[in-house]
Design a protein around this motif. Structure first.
Motif, PDB file in Angstrom:
ATOM      1  N   GLN A  77     -13.724 -26.315 -64.150  1.00 53.00           N
ATOM      2  CA  GLN A  77     -14.574 -25.192 -64.541  1.00 53.00           C
ATOM      3  C   GLN A  77     -15.761 -25.057 -63.586  1.00 53.00           C
ATOM      4  OE1 GLN A  77     -16.692 -25.657 -68.272  1.00 53.00           O
ATOM      5  NE2 GLN A  77     -16.400 -23.497 -68.769  1.00 53.00           N
ATOM      6  N   GLU A  78     -16.340 -26.190 -63.219  1.00 57.44           N
ATOM      7  CA  GLU A  78     -17.448 -26.146 -62.269  1.00 57.44           C
ATOM      8  C   GLU A  78     -16.972 -25.607 -60.919  1.00 57.44           C
ATOM      9  OE1 GLU A  78     -20.618 -26.748 -62.819  1.00 57.44           O
ATOM     10  OE2 GLU A  78     -20.273 -27.262 -64.929  1.00 57.44           O
ATOM     11  N   VAL A  79     -15.789 -26.045 -60.462  1.00 59.61           N
ATOM     12  CA  VAL A  79     -15.250 -25.560 -59.193  1.00 59.61           C
ATOM     13  C   VAL A  79     -14.992 -24.062 -59.257  1.00 59.61           C
ATOM     14  CG1 VAL A  79     -13.304 -25.746 -57.588  1.00 59.61           C
ATOM     15  CG2 VAL A  79     -14.238 -27.805 -58.662  1.00 59.61           C
ATOM     16  N   LEU A  80     -14.414 -23.595 -60.362  1.00 63.23           N
ATOM     17  CA  LEU A  80     -14.113 -22.170 -60.508  1.00 63.23           C
ATOM     18  C   LEU A  80     -15.389 -21.334 -60.505  1.00 63.23           C
ATOM     19  CD1 LEU A  80     -12.123 -19.848 -61.079  1.00 63.23           C
ATOM     20  CD2 LEU A  80     -12.293 -20.414 -63.513  1.00 63.23           C
ATOM     21  N   TYR A  81     -16.420 -21.782 -61.258  1.00 63.30           N
ATOM     22  CA  TYR A  81     -17.667 -21.034 -61.302  1.00 63.30           C
ATOM     23  C   TYR A  81     -18.325 -20.997 -59.923  1.00 63.30           C
ATOM     24  CZ  TYR A  81     -17.456 -21.009 -66.420  1.00 63.30           C
ATOM     25  OH  TYR A  81     -17.084 -20.808 -67.718  1.00 63.30           O
ATOM     26  N   ALA A  82     -18.261 -22.133 -59.204  1.00 57.93           N
ATOM     27  CA  ALA A  82     -18.846 -22.167 -57.846  1.00 57.93           C
ATOM     28  C   ALA A  82     -18.096 -21.218 -56.911  1.00 57.93           C
ATOM     29  CB  ALA A  82     -18.800 -23.595 -57.306  1.00 57.93           C
ATOM     30  N   TRP A  83     -16.763 -21.164 -57.054  1.00 53.29           N
ATOM     31  CA  TRP A  83     -15.973 -20.262 -56.207  1.00 53.29           C
ATOM     32  C   TRP A  83     -16.264 -18.796 -56.543  1.00 53.29           C
ATOM     33  CZ3 TRP A  83      -9.921 -19.715 -56.429  1.00 53.29           C
ATOM     34  CH2 TRP A  83      -9.475 -18.968 -55.327  1.00 53.29           C
ATOM     35  N   GLU A  84     -16.363 -18.501 -57.829  1.00 52.84           N
ATOM     36  CA  GLU A  84     -16.635 -17.118 -58.231  1.00 52.84           C
ATOM     37  C   GLU A  84     -18.016 -16.641 -57.780  1.00 52.84           C
ATOM     38  OE1 GLU A  84     -13.905 -16.813 -62.311  1.00 52.84           O
ATOM     39  OE2 GLU A  84     -16.048 -17.346 -62.446  1.00 52.84           O
ATOM     40  N   HIS A  85     -18.971 -17.577 -57.682  1.00 48.47           N
ATOM     41  CA  HIS A  85     -20.322 -17.198 -57.259  1.00 48.47           C
ATOM     42  C   HIS A  85     -20.541 -17.386 -55.765  1.00 48.47           C
ATOM     43  CE1 HIS A  85     -20.900 -17.600 -61.626  1.00 48.47           C
ATOM     44  NE2 HIS A  85     -21.953 -16.779 -61.473  1.00 48.47           N
ATOM     45  N   GLY A  86     -19.473 -17.724 -55.029  1.00 48.46           N
ATOM     46  CA  GLY A  86     -19.562 -17.817 -53.577  1.00 48.46           C
ATOM     47  C   GLY A  86     -20.169 -19.088 -53.058  1.00 48.46           C
ATOM     48  N   ALA A  87     -20.332 -20.111 -53.891  1.00 50.38           N
ATOM     49  CA  ALA A  87     -20.932 -21.362 -53.439  1.00 50.38           C
ATOM     50  C   ALA A  87     -19.968 -22.171 -52.586  1.00 50.38           C
ATOM     51  CB  ALA A  87     -21.397 -22.184 -54.644  1.00 50.38           C
ATOM     52  N   ILE A  88     -18.660 -22.043 -52.822  1.00 47.76           N
ATOM     53  CA  ILE A  88     -17.653 -22.741 -52.020  1.00 47.76           C
ATOM     54  C   ILE A  88     -16.605 -21.724 -51.584  1.00 47.76           C
ATOM     55  CG2 ILE A  88     -18.005 -24.989 -53.116  1.00 47.76           C
ATOM     56  CD1 ILE A  88     -15.611 -24.418 -54.877  1.00 47.76           C
ATOM     57  N   MET A  89     -15.822 -22.112 -50.562  1.00 51.48           N
ATOM     58  CA  MET A  89     -14.823 -21.226 -49.998  1.00 51.48           C
ATOM     59  C   MET A  89     -13.436 -21.558 -50.553  1.00 51.48           C
ATOM     60  SD  MET A  89     -16.798 -19.382 -48.248  1.00 51.48           S
ATOM     61  CE  MET A  89     -15.584 -18.370 -47.396  1.00 51.48           C
ATOM     62  N   ARG A  90     -12.496 -20.673 -50.266  1.00 49.13           N
ATOM     63  CA  ARG A  90     -11.120 -20.831 -50.746  1.00 49.13           C
ATOM     64  C   ARG A  90     -10.489 -22.108 -50.212  1.00 49.13           C
ATOM     65  NH1 ARG A  90      -6.694 -17.566 -52.345  1.00 49.13           N
ATOM     66  NH2 ARG A  90      -4.719 -18.369 -51.558  1.00 49.13           N
ATOM     67  N   ASP A  91     -10.737 -22.446 -48.943  1.00 51.35           N
ATOM     68  CA  ASP A  91     -10.146 -23.660 -48.365  1.00 51.35           C
ATOM     69  C   ASP A  91     -10.629 -24.908 -49.090  1.00 51.35           C
ATOM     70  OD1 ASP A  91      -8.778 -22.105 -46.563  1.00 51.35           O
ATOM     71  OD2 ASP A  91     -10.266 -22.333 -44.967  1.00 51.35           O
TER      72      ASP A  91
END
Length: 1009
Positions: A599-613
């Protein structure tokens, strides 16, 4: 004073009788005078009048015919009852005055000719008992007359007594109404019935010993006739057969669908419920037992041909070769008087006529299917070796398949299943049991041996074979419980070396995947129904997190609270360059916290904190060692996605795709690569099924939107199956999805309307068989929908404009009665639903839940009060047409204060409501096809017979049969009356006697018109 008044009255009556005899009064004059005198008599004194007249009429050796005519007159004018006259006559049994006895026999014969019309105005039950005693009295006279003939005493006089006794008994046996009254008397006065049977045996014994010269040929024929008829005097008359009869082809469609559902959707069910349903089908459709066995064999072989390669093929093979012999064995235990071996041999003789079916099955399964099945029946003792050799010899003679060798590269499913059965027993009884015993003593050594067994089971098709065999033999739950126990032992990685910790992790991983696969294929009830493992980690995880029945678990209902430190630790381990720790790790904590990590990874991805790779790398690390972790992650993602709109679903769906992609070699170090391909294959299967059930938009399933599309798809599937003559496995899955989507009420209403579109009897016959079989998808809910919604709407004219005239009405009745019987049959068996669609049926309304809560909370039996009010409301219904009046029935009945059935049972409530609707129909002043529908419903219920018919008829109000007689007297028969009335209750016997008398009176009036 009362005794003196009675003696004075009897003295006056005797004086009046002597005066009438001296003055030679006519019987009319005698009747007028005596009626005036009897106004001062009490009821008991009026009963003594018959005794007084007989005493004066039988003074000498010959009877006084004038006085006897007085007795006939007071009886025929109902001044005194027929029962009191017969009781007085039966006191005379002495053959010393044969002429008097012959006169009494003539008198009684004349009275019994009109006994049914007497029952109309008298106490019917008393008259039934008196009639039975009178027949016994006549047989006693015949017995004593034959004894006197044997002793050569006054042959002519005793021949006359025997002759008139036979005439009296023969007259009773020729009258349907008299036989019906005798049948009622058997239940009312069982002691007199036993005396009658004993008298019949005595007459038979003396008659067989009688010399031919002592009796004339004509009289001998009479005696033989009454002895033959008296044996069946208590046999209930048969009712008329329904207008729609079932052919073997129609029954085959029903049997094939029932077995399809049992083999594919409910493979873990016990064989007893399906056996009881097949017995109900046998009785309802009047199928011979050998034909039923043949239909079962045909359906199984057709199922093996129709099944796709994979799980369905294994399920059908397991059902046919492992479960079907157990089913035949249960049939044998249910009917111990039948020769099951002979029945099976006859069934196989019929089955061998279907040569193309057998050849096609052998070709599809790549083996001699019949030979393997016959050998399995021999091991169960259902067939002898000689019978098997005889059947196989005929099979070899009739076969038309080319003699080609079995393909070695393709192992037959049948032979694999037969080999898997002892493997399951060995695993459960020996290998896994021994490991459980030594697990605590030598943990590391036991783990190594256990891993070897488990990974050996995962190789090839071994695991699917073992599951199919365990499900068919009823051992699947035991197998799953052992896997859960092993999973519990491996929850925490402990040991001095990394190798021991990795072994523990692998053991946790593989047992988690195996049990999760079992829960998906066979239902989580396999796990949750066992209280021994209710507190285990996996059972709790399944309850909280595993999506099932096509539905996701509520995220807010997850009682587990995350541990921030462990979530942070997992984020670091799954990040680029991190490594999942195995030493001193509690794997249940990892499984509980990893959804929050994702859930933390998904929220970070949705908010642009981490990239798809980065996300792809983390998903790869999650599945790099333990394959159970991606399963836990996907279960959370599917539940999360179900609460999002289409736009917000994109990134979670991509994460599921990343978890399903194959792992490259660099991501799987050697220490974690042990049996990884087998574990990842099982993991992918679990994830694919989870996503397919919850996310139909991501699969190839046809999207159904709107009830018009649902209706068109259901109609197309039903008509295609109708034209084919049976239901394929694919069609069964399609119908199951439609049922889950549309709900029970819509599904039931649509199917019934499609069934009633047919008009020809043969078409309706086949449609009824197909629809009744489809209802086994969820028989409970569909039957309740049929009784609560569909049938009342049709009867009230709210749907289906063509109406319910026959043969449509009879077809609908057949469907209703069969479904009620099937639902009632399954009540006594525990349900283990295996189909993922089983909970997609009718949802109760809030009002129903509130009413039930009130009833359970207060303990008030509200239906009892309603039922009592209904009875009082209908007490005024009388059969006053043609002079009929049945008020006395209801005024003298002992009405129970509450129903005898469980008023909270859904089926009971539905039937009670249905019979209330029937009551409203029959009490309507207008006779319509709906009135005939009610009568036909009762006839079909009786046609099935047994305890089942009694179960339905207990809901029938006591006023219904008299009211139906008033409206449709030409459609009644004595057999129907005796079957529909409850002979085990006093009220039922009283109503039956009255209705039989009314019906006989109506028929006699019709003859005079």
């Amino acid at each position: 004073m009362t005794t003196q008044a009675g003696e004075k009255n009897m003295s006056s009556m005797k004086s009046l009788l002597m005066r009438a005899w001296r003055e030679r009064w006519s019987d009319i004059q005698w009747g007028i005078t005596v009626k005036r005198l009897l106004t001062r008599f009490a009821e008991a004194e009026m009963c003594n009048l018959a005794d007084l007249i007989l005493q004066q009429a039988l003074v000498g050796t010959s009877p006084n015919t004038l006085v006897l005519s007085y007795l006939k007159h007071v009886q025929s004018t109902q001044i005194i009852t027929t029962a009191s006259v017969l009781k007085s006559v039966m006191k005379y049994e002495d053959l010393a005055r044969p002429y008097c006895i012959k006169s009494l026999l003539e008198l009684v014969t004349g009275m019994l000719a009109k006994i049914s019309s007497h029952a109309y105005s008298e106490d019917s039950i008393a008259l039934c008992k008196t009639l039975q005693q009178t027949v016994n009295w006549a047989l006693q006279l015949a017995y004593r007359g034959l004894q006197s003939l044997q002793d050569n005493k006054q042959a002519a006089e005793y021949l006359g007594i025997v002759d008139r006794s036979c005439d009296l008994v023969a007259m009773v046996m020729k009258s349907e109404s008299s036989k019906a009254l005798m049948y009622i008397a058997k239940f009312e006065d069982s002691e007199s019935a036993r005396q009658l049977e004993q008298t019949e045996m005595n007459v038979r014994g003396v008659f067989n010993q009688l010399q031919p010269a002592c009796i004339t040929a004509q009289l001998k024929e009479k005696v033989e006739g009454i002895l033959k008829g008296i044996e069946n005097i208590y046999v209930i008359p048969t009712t008329s057969q329904p207008s729609v009869s079932m052919t073997t082809r129609s029954v085959l469609s029903t049997v094939s669908v029932m077995l399809n559902i049992e083999a594919v959707l409910n493979p873990t069910n016990d064989v007893r419920p399906i056996m009881e349903q097949l017995i109900l089908l046998e009785r309802a459709k009047k199928v011979e037992r050998t034909d039923l066995y043949c239909l079962i064999l045909r359906a199984c072989f057709m199922g093996m041909i129709d099944s796709k390669d994979g799980t369905e093929e294994l399920k059908w093979a397991a059902f046919t070769y492992l479960k079907l012999p157990l089913l035949f064995a249960k049939f044998s235990q249910k009917s111990p008087l039948r020769d099951c071996s002979k029945d099976l041999e006859t069934a196989f003789e019929k089955f061998l006529n279907y040569v193309p079916l057998l050849d096609l099955t052998d070709s599809k399964c790549n083996c001699d299917c019949l030979s393997l099945f016959l050998k399995k029946l021999c091991t169960h003792g259902l067939l002898s070796d000689a019978q098997c050799k005889k059947l196989l010899a005929r099979r070899m003679k009739d076969t038309q398949k080319p003699k080609t060798p079995v393909q070695q590269n393709q192992q037959p499913s049948a032979s694999l299943i037969l080999r898997a059965e002892p493997t399951v027993a060995s695993i459960l009884k020996v290998q896994l049991y021994n490991i459980l015993q030594t697990l605590d003593a030598d943990y590391s050594k036991s783990q190594e041996s256990l891993l070897g067994i488990l990974f050996h089971m995962l190789s090839g098709r071994s695991f699917e074979l073992i599951l199919a065999a365990a499900a068919a033999t009823g051992k699947l739950q035991s197998f799953a419980m052992k896997m859960i126990k092993f999973n519990e032992f491996a929850k925490q990685a402990s040991g001095d070396t990394d190798q021991a910790a990795q072994t523990t992790a692998l053991l946790f991983d593989i047992t988690f995947l195996m049990v999760c696969h079992i829960a998906q294929l066979y239902g989580s009830e396999i796990i949750s129904s066992n209280i021994e493992c209710a507190d285990s980690f996996f059972a709790q995880w399944v309850k909280r997190c595993l999506p099932e029945d096509g539905k996701a678990k509520c995220l807010d209902n997850n009682s587990f609270q995350p541990d921030p430190l462990k979530v942070e630790s997992l984020l670091q381990q799954f990040n680029a360059g991190g490594e999942l720790k195995t030493s001193h790790t509690k794997w249940q904590d990892v499984c509980n916290n990893i959804p929050f990590t994702v859930q933390e990874v998904l929220y970070a991805w949705e908010h642009g904190a981490i990239m798809r790779d980065t996300v792809r790398t983390m998903m790869g690390n999650i599945k790099s060692k333990l394959c159970c972790l991606p399963v836990v992650v996907v279960s959370w993602l599917c539940t999360h996605i179900s609460s999002l709109n289409s736009t917000a679903r994109m990134k979670p769906l991509q994460m599921i795709d990343m978890l399903q992609q194959p792992v490259v070699h660099s991501q799987t170090p050697d220490t974690a690569n042990q049996y990884y391909s087998e574990r990842s294959t099982l993991m992918n299967n679990i994830i694919l099924k989870m996503a397919a059930d919850l996310l139909p938009a991501t699969t190839n399933k046809t999207s159904l939107s709107g009830k018009s599309d649902l209706h068109a798809t259901l109609k197309q599937t039903f008509l295609a199956s109708y034209r084919k003559g049976w239901l394929s496995i694919q069609a069964l899955h399609d119908l199951e999805q439609l049922y889950c989507t549309g709900g029970a009420e819509w599904f039931c209403e649509t199917l019934v309307k499609e069934m009633l579109q047919f008009t020809r009897v043969e078409e309706l016959e086949h449609a009824v068989a197909l629809v009744s079989a489809i209802f086994f998808i969820d028989m409970d809910q569909l039957t309740l929908s049929l009784l609560h919604s569909t049938l009342p709407q049709i009867l009230q004219g709210m749907s289906f404009k063509p109406g319910i005239v026959d043969p449509r009405g009879r077809a609908l009745i057949r469907l209703c009665v069969f479904c009620i019987g099937a639902t009632h049959t399954m009540k006594g068996f525990p349900r283990v639903p295996s189909s993922p669609m089983k909970s997609g049926g009718k949802k109760r309304s809030r009002r129903e839940v509130e009413i039930e809560d009130i009833e359970f909370g207060t303990g008030e039996a509200r239906p009892s009060k309603i039922r009592k009010t209904q009875d009082e409301a209908h007490q005024q219904i009388t059969l006053d047409a043609e002079g009929f009046n049945l008020d006395l029935i209801y005024n003298r009945e002992e009405t129970p204060s509450s129903p005898t059935y469980d008023v909270k049972d859904p089926l009971n409530k539905a039937l009670a409501a249905l019979f209330q609707l029937f009551t409203d129909i029959v009490t309507d002043s207008c006779i319509s096809p709906k009135t005939g529908f009610v009568l036909s419903f009762l006839e079909e219920t009786i046609h099935v017979g047994g305890d089942f018919s009694r179960f339905i008829l207990q809901f029938m109000p006591k006023t219904m049969v008299p009211q139906l007689l008033k409206m449709l007297p030409d459609d009644f028969s004595t057999g129907f009356i005796l079957n529909v009335c409850d002979m085990n209750s006093a009220a039922g016997r009283r109503i039956a006697a009255k209705v039989v008398s009314h019906h006989a009176l109506y028929l006699s009036r019709q003859k005079t018109v």
